[in-house]
Design an enzyme around this catalytic site. Sequence first.
Site, PDB file in Angstrom:
ATOM      1  N   ASP A  90     -12.821  12.189  34.369  1.00 20.18           N
ATOM      2  CA  ASP A  90     -11.590  11.456  34.053  1.00 20.18           C
ATOM      3  C   ASP A  90     -11.802  10.215  33.204  1.00 20.18           C
ATOM      4  O   ASP A  90     -12.866   9.599  33.207  1.00 20.18           O
ATOM      5  CB  ASP A  90     -10.844  11.074  35.344  1.00 20.18           C
ATOM      6  N   GLU A 148     -12.310  10.440  39.414  1.00 22.52           N
ATOM      7  CA  GLU A 148     -13.196   9.521  40.137  1.00 22.52           C
ATOM      8  C   GLU A 148     -12.588   8.130  40.228  1.00 22.52           C
ATOM      9  O   GLU A 148     -12.783   7.422  41.213  1.00 22.52           O
ATOM     10  CB  GLU A 148     -14.574   9.443  39.454  1.00 22.52           C
TER      11      GLU A 148
HETATM   12 ZN   LIG Z   1     -15.141   3.498  36.108  1.00 21.25          ZN
HETATM   13 ZN   LIG Z   2     -17.436   5.606  36.320  1.00 19.57          ZN
END
Ligand SMILES: [Zn+2]
Ligand SMILES: [Zn+2]
Length: 400
Positions: A90, A148
């Site tokens: 991401d 994440e």
């Molecule tokens: Zn980050």
């Molecule tokens: Zn990261």
Amino acid sequence: MGDGKGAIVEPDITLSPEVQEVLADVIAIRREIHAHPELGYQEVHTAALAAERLQAMGLSVQTGVAETGVVGLLEGARPGPVVMLRADMDALPIQELTGLPYASQVPGVMHACGHDGHTAALLGAAQVLAASRDQLAGSVKFVFQPAEESRAGAKRMVDEGVLKAPRVDAAFGLHLWNSMSLGTVGITNGPAMAATDYFEITIRGKGGHAGSPHQAVDPVLAAAHFLVAAQGIISRSRDPLAPAVFSIGCIRGGDAGNVIPDEVLLRGTLRTLKPEIRTLLLKRIEEVLHGTTQAQGATYDYHHRPGYPVLVNDAVMADLAREEAAAVVGKESVLSPEPTMGGEDMAYYLQEVPGCYLWVGSADPTEEAYPHHNARFNMDERALGIAVEILVRLARRYLS
Ligand SMILES: [Zn+2]
Ligand SMILES: [Zn+2]
């Protein structure tokens, strides 16, 4: 962390010929993903690219895990354990300002943390390992996870069974790290990244004229008392040898200088490395909030949201990673940094299986490297070769 400046300008990096062979492709993939960044749980094109590549390598591929996650399984020539290698896919809601030829083509979205590099490096490692599967006794699970950045994609991957069928015996992952110079690798035994907790607190008083505070209940003063007293928790309630930090990053209340507002909003975060310290401090924060607001005649709403658990590197796996990293960058360039108070959702996998999360230095030694999450962030792409080489070595070592 790391010594950054004044470091080795031409670091001594040892890459095997098979890794050197895929490097141009890895860089091209990284730039392709960099130009087309996608936010958490929206990594549709990145996931498709990863799945397509893995399929072309002859791996069995699962898509749509935790919405956009991709899992590729490589079975070695002989039976053995299962090692998982993980990348996150991401990007961040940041308008890129690098001016690079392959800069983000998506307004307001940017790979400012280096996850484009993680995805590309893991695909490079898959390519090398797939071409030499006869060397492996066991299987490699390549995990490309979504979200994440604060939305716990790893937790959803675990919930949806990524560590099962076949059962994962060990997990490794890495972060390209601009706080460390290219040619260095950081590995911390035990707790390496913090458990994160988030707060939203509304302190309620009674609005009124600033010239007649005796007819009002001032939530601004109550918030001020709470802020100061809460920092006292860190210095008085906590074991001084156990790291912890409490930060309020948002305080909002009132509009005019002559009006006492009805309420004040506070948002903040607690970071800890030990579960018992975390439990204690969470309890103390609410106690202090209760006491300080009560003393001012105010009330409060308290919302706590747990973030990521503490990331713990297994000592045996960390030693193994240290040896493999040393073969790539040299023993003296494998550092043992202090833990950071940043959070990382790799922690969810490492709660379930032993493993290690490494930091791979990616700061260009010749110029000022911008930090992660900065609109001018970029990495020294030579770090991608180091990342691929370490991932390949870890898989082979574990499956030898
Ligand atoms: Zn980050
Ligand atoms: Zn990261």
